[in-house]
Scaffold this motif. Sequence first.
Motif, PDB file in Angstrom:
ATOM      1  N   TRP A 108       1.016  -1.287  -0.320  1.00  0.00           N
ATOM      2  CA  TRP A 108       0.158   0.203   0.032  1.00  0.00           C
ATOM      3  C   TRP A 108       1.257   0.726   0.207  1.00  0.00           C
ATOM      4  N   GLU A 109       2.296   1.341   0.822  1.00  0.00           N
ATOM      5  CA  GLU A 109       3.059   2.020   0.946  1.00  0.00           C
ATOM      6  C   GLU A 109       3.738   2.524  -0.742  1.00  0.00           C
ATOM      7  N   ILE A 110       4.568   1.499  -1.358  1.00  0.00           N
ATOM      8  CA  ILE A 110       4.333   1.786  -2.519  1.00  0.00           C
ATOM      9  C   ILE A 110       3.957   2.327  -3.452  1.00  0.00           C
ATOM     10  N   PHE A 111       2.104   2.223  -3.718  1.00  0.00           N
ATOM     11  CA  PHE A 111       1.190   2.073  -4.509  1.00  0.00           C
ATOM     12  C   PHE A 111       1.055   3.965  -3.684  1.00  0.00           C
ATOM     13  N   GLN A 112       0.846   4.545  -2.658  1.00  0.00           N
ATOM     14  CA  GLN A 112       0.760   6.018  -2.811  1.00  0.00           C
ATOM     15  C   GLN A 112       1.797   6.574  -3.612  1.00  0.00           C
ATOM     16  N   GLN A 113       2.896   5.835  -3.337  1.00  0.00           N
ATOM     17  CA  GLN A 113       4.357   6.541  -3.581  1.00  0.00           C
ATOM     18  C   GLN A 113       4.130   6.341  -5.150  1.00  0.00           C
ATOM     19  N   PRO A 119       2.224   8.122 -12.221  1.00  0.00           N
ATOM     20  CA  PRO A 119       0.721   7.860 -11.526  1.00  0.00           C
ATOM     21  C   PRO A 119       0.028   7.203 -13.366  1.00  0.00           C
ATOM     22  N   GLY A 120       0.874   7.305 -14.454  1.00  0.00           N
ATOM     23  CA  GLY A 120       1.087   6.184 -15.339  1.00  0.00           C
ATOM     24  C   GLY A 120       0.332   4.669 -14.757  1.00  0.00           C
ATOM     25  N   CYS A 156     -10.826   6.196 -10.443  1.00  0.00           N
ATOM     26  CA  CYS A 156     -11.985   6.486 -11.188  1.00  0.00           C
ATOM     27  C   CYS A 156     -11.593   7.746 -11.805  1.00  0.00           C
ATOM     28  N   MET A 157     -11.096   8.661 -11.062  1.00  0.00           N
ATOM     29  CA  MET A 157     -10.435   9.787 -11.828  1.00  0.00           C
ATOM     30  C   MET A 157      -9.813  10.642 -12.075  1.00  0.00           C
ATOM     31  N   ALA A 158      -8.721   9.353 -12.732  1.00  0.00           N
ATOM     32  CA  ALA A 158      -7.430   9.928 -12.753  1.00  0.00           C
ATOM     33  C   ALA A 158      -6.789  10.255 -13.943  1.00  0.00           C
ATOM     34  N   GLN A 159      -5.985  11.628 -13.752  1.00  0.00           N
ATOM     35  CA  GLN A 159      -5.750  11.821 -15.718  1.00  0.00           C
ATOM     36  C   GLN A 159      -6.052  11.291 -16.654  1.00  0.00           C
ATOM     37  N   GLN A 160      -4.535  10.255 -16.699  1.00  0.00           N
ATOM     38  CA  GLN A 160      -5.215   8.781 -17.249  1.00  0.00           C
ATOM     39  C   GLN A 160      -6.012   7.816 -17.130  1.00  0.00           C
ATOM     40  N   PHE A 161      -6.048   7.381 -18.689  1.00  0.00           N
ATOM     41  CA  PHE A 161      -7.344   7.208 -19.533  1.00  0.00           C
ATOM     42  C   PHE A 161      -6.756   5.363 -19.095  1.00  0.00           C
ATOM     43  N   TRP A 299      -0.332   1.955 -34.482  1.00  0.00           N
ATOM     44  CA  TRP A 299       0.191   2.509 -32.501  1.00  0.00           C
ATOM     45  C   TRP A 299       1.179   2.221 -31.868  1.00  0.00           C
ATOM     46  N   LYS A 300       1.631   3.065 -31.045  1.00  0.00           N
ATOM     47  CA  LYS A 300       3.170   2.885 -30.097  1.00  0.00           C
ATOM     48  C   LYS A 300       1.630   2.381 -28.336  1.00  0.00           C
ATOM     49  N   CYS A 301       3.286   1.533 -27.436  1.00  0.00           N
ATOM     50  CA  CYS A 301       2.431   1.261 -25.992  1.00  0.00           C
ATOM     51  C   CYS A 301       2.500   2.050 -25.351  1.00  0.00           C
ATOM     52  N   SER A 302       2.114   2.735 -24.680  1.00  0.00           N
ATOM     53  CA  SER A 302       2.829   3.298 -22.899  1.00  0.00           C
ATOM     54  C   SER A 302       1.655   3.747 -22.548  1.00  0.00           C
ATOM     55  N   ASP A 303       1.714   4.182 -20.875  1.00  0.00           N
ATOM     56  CA  ASP A 303       1.268   4.104 -19.947  1.00  0.00           C
ATOM     57  C   ASP A 303       0.113   5.032 -20.486  1.00  0.00           C
ATOM     58  N   SER A 304      -0.075   5.680 -20.849  1.00  0.00           N
ATOM     59  CA  SER A 304      -1.306   6.493 -21.252  1.00  0.00           C
ATOM     60  C   SER A 304      -1.637   6.556 -22.763  1.00  0.00           C
ATOM     61  N   GLN A 305      -1.183   5.427 -23.623  1.00  0.00           N
ATOM     62  CA  GLN A 305      -2.188   4.782 -24.092  1.00  0.00           C
ATOM     63  C   GLN A 305      -1.894   3.454 -24.974  1.00  0.00           C
TER      64      GLN A 305
END
Length: 486
Positions: A108-113, A119-120, A156-161, A299-305
């Motif tokens: 959980w600590e790692i999750f928050q960090q 965030p992506g 659920c309201m994060a910036q990244q899709f 396409w390219k794979c990334s955290d945001s896409q």
Amino acid sequence: MESERRGVPEAKGMTELLADCLGKRVLENIDVKSRYYGNSHVHRLKQRAMQNLLILETSMSKERREQLLVSVCDSLAIESHQPSVKYLQEWLLVRILTRHPDFRGRMWEIFQQVGLKRPGCMGSFIAVMYHLTKTTPQEQLEQFVKECLQHILPCCMAQQFSVRLYAQVVIHKLWELILSCNFEMVVKEYKVAYDCLNSGFDQANNVQKNLKKLKENFYFHAFHPTDHFSLETIFYEIPRLSNVSTDEWIAVSEFEIIKSNTIIPLQNTDNSLKQQSADYSADPTIDKSSNLQKKIMPWKCSDSQPELEFFSEVLDDVNHRNYERNRNREEGLIVVASLIDRMPNLGGLCRTCEAFNVSEYVLGSLKYIEDKQFQNLSVTAENWIPVSEIKPFMLAQYLKSMKEGGYALIGAEQTSNSKRLNDFKFPKKCLLLLGNEKGGIPADLLPLLDECVEVPQQGVIRSLNVHVTGALFVWEYARQNSCCNT
């Protein structure tokens, strides 16, 4: 002790030593800017290392598992991984946290960090939490589900899709679990939040579409981190369902020889994974009723896409073509470019081979596909075509073995007996050898070829760029074999 004189602590078993070596391949010396491509040499090394780490984890010490947990979390948080590597890393985390529940506080600590630093990548940690609900004892499940809701709901309201999508899917799955287990206190505490979230889903058709596709993906729909822990899942199903090249799929039959000497099941007890297929989500911004340009850039794979945002209509075509390519691989065209050493030529030729469904593309070194000049011209074509390595000094033996295998050996070269391309009939099972940019095909290889074929020319300069020559040959082969009608 002899082991101490060699610099190896006696208490450190073979498992830890092997795990350390594998960890250096995939978990250490990583950089946030690093990038590797699907089915590349780096991808294959990382996947194989993770497959073996999953097996070695079963006999590690608790201390070593804790170190491995931190290393895997760092890797997921820093590096953008291909799906097969990401699935294996997440699975390894789930198994460690299942075996040692006291590590979950650290998680959980790692999750928050991670949420603050990058965030992506939080989708991976959300997936880990969801799969942990499948391995948590019933008496501890309600409390753990509450912790999951507390940490995942804000995502659920994060910036990244991709993060929003993963969080929303997991919330849906958790709510189904809450209702089935009749966790009344959890329902009472979180019903308002869930209803608000769910009402937003109902009003957005595109969101519903992507949620449905991800929920039906094998990873959330069928995969179980404990029930499916087998050599079959690790070495066959995960690569298959991650759209990894078929030569990385290792069938269960290959492990029969060790059947009586392994504590890990060879195959799964159910067919739920076998019934799944690699699935991707359509881009929600595309209006299918509109007239679209047919030329789509890969396409390219990334955290945001992530892979979830692929165009479904393009993927349907890619999957169909990959199926046809694999089915016809034993009788199609193999393009051998081992003698070519200029990256733009190799990259451009790779793109041409992919476009016309060549069954295999052979390079002098697989390291070439990591070169920026190669990638600029290939535009990810190497991800969608089988690529192999035959070094120039091995070509003579390779050509002999391919001839013994029934391939017609064709050289793109001007010789005293060469035939004109427009007069030549390509056999179905054919190998095309291309020459070096300056020297062409070496004289010692010419006698091994069945035919030499040249492009008829009328100009003063009696030669073409090797990429152009290769493209003309590939096109003519495809035309003759009706590969250009689809």
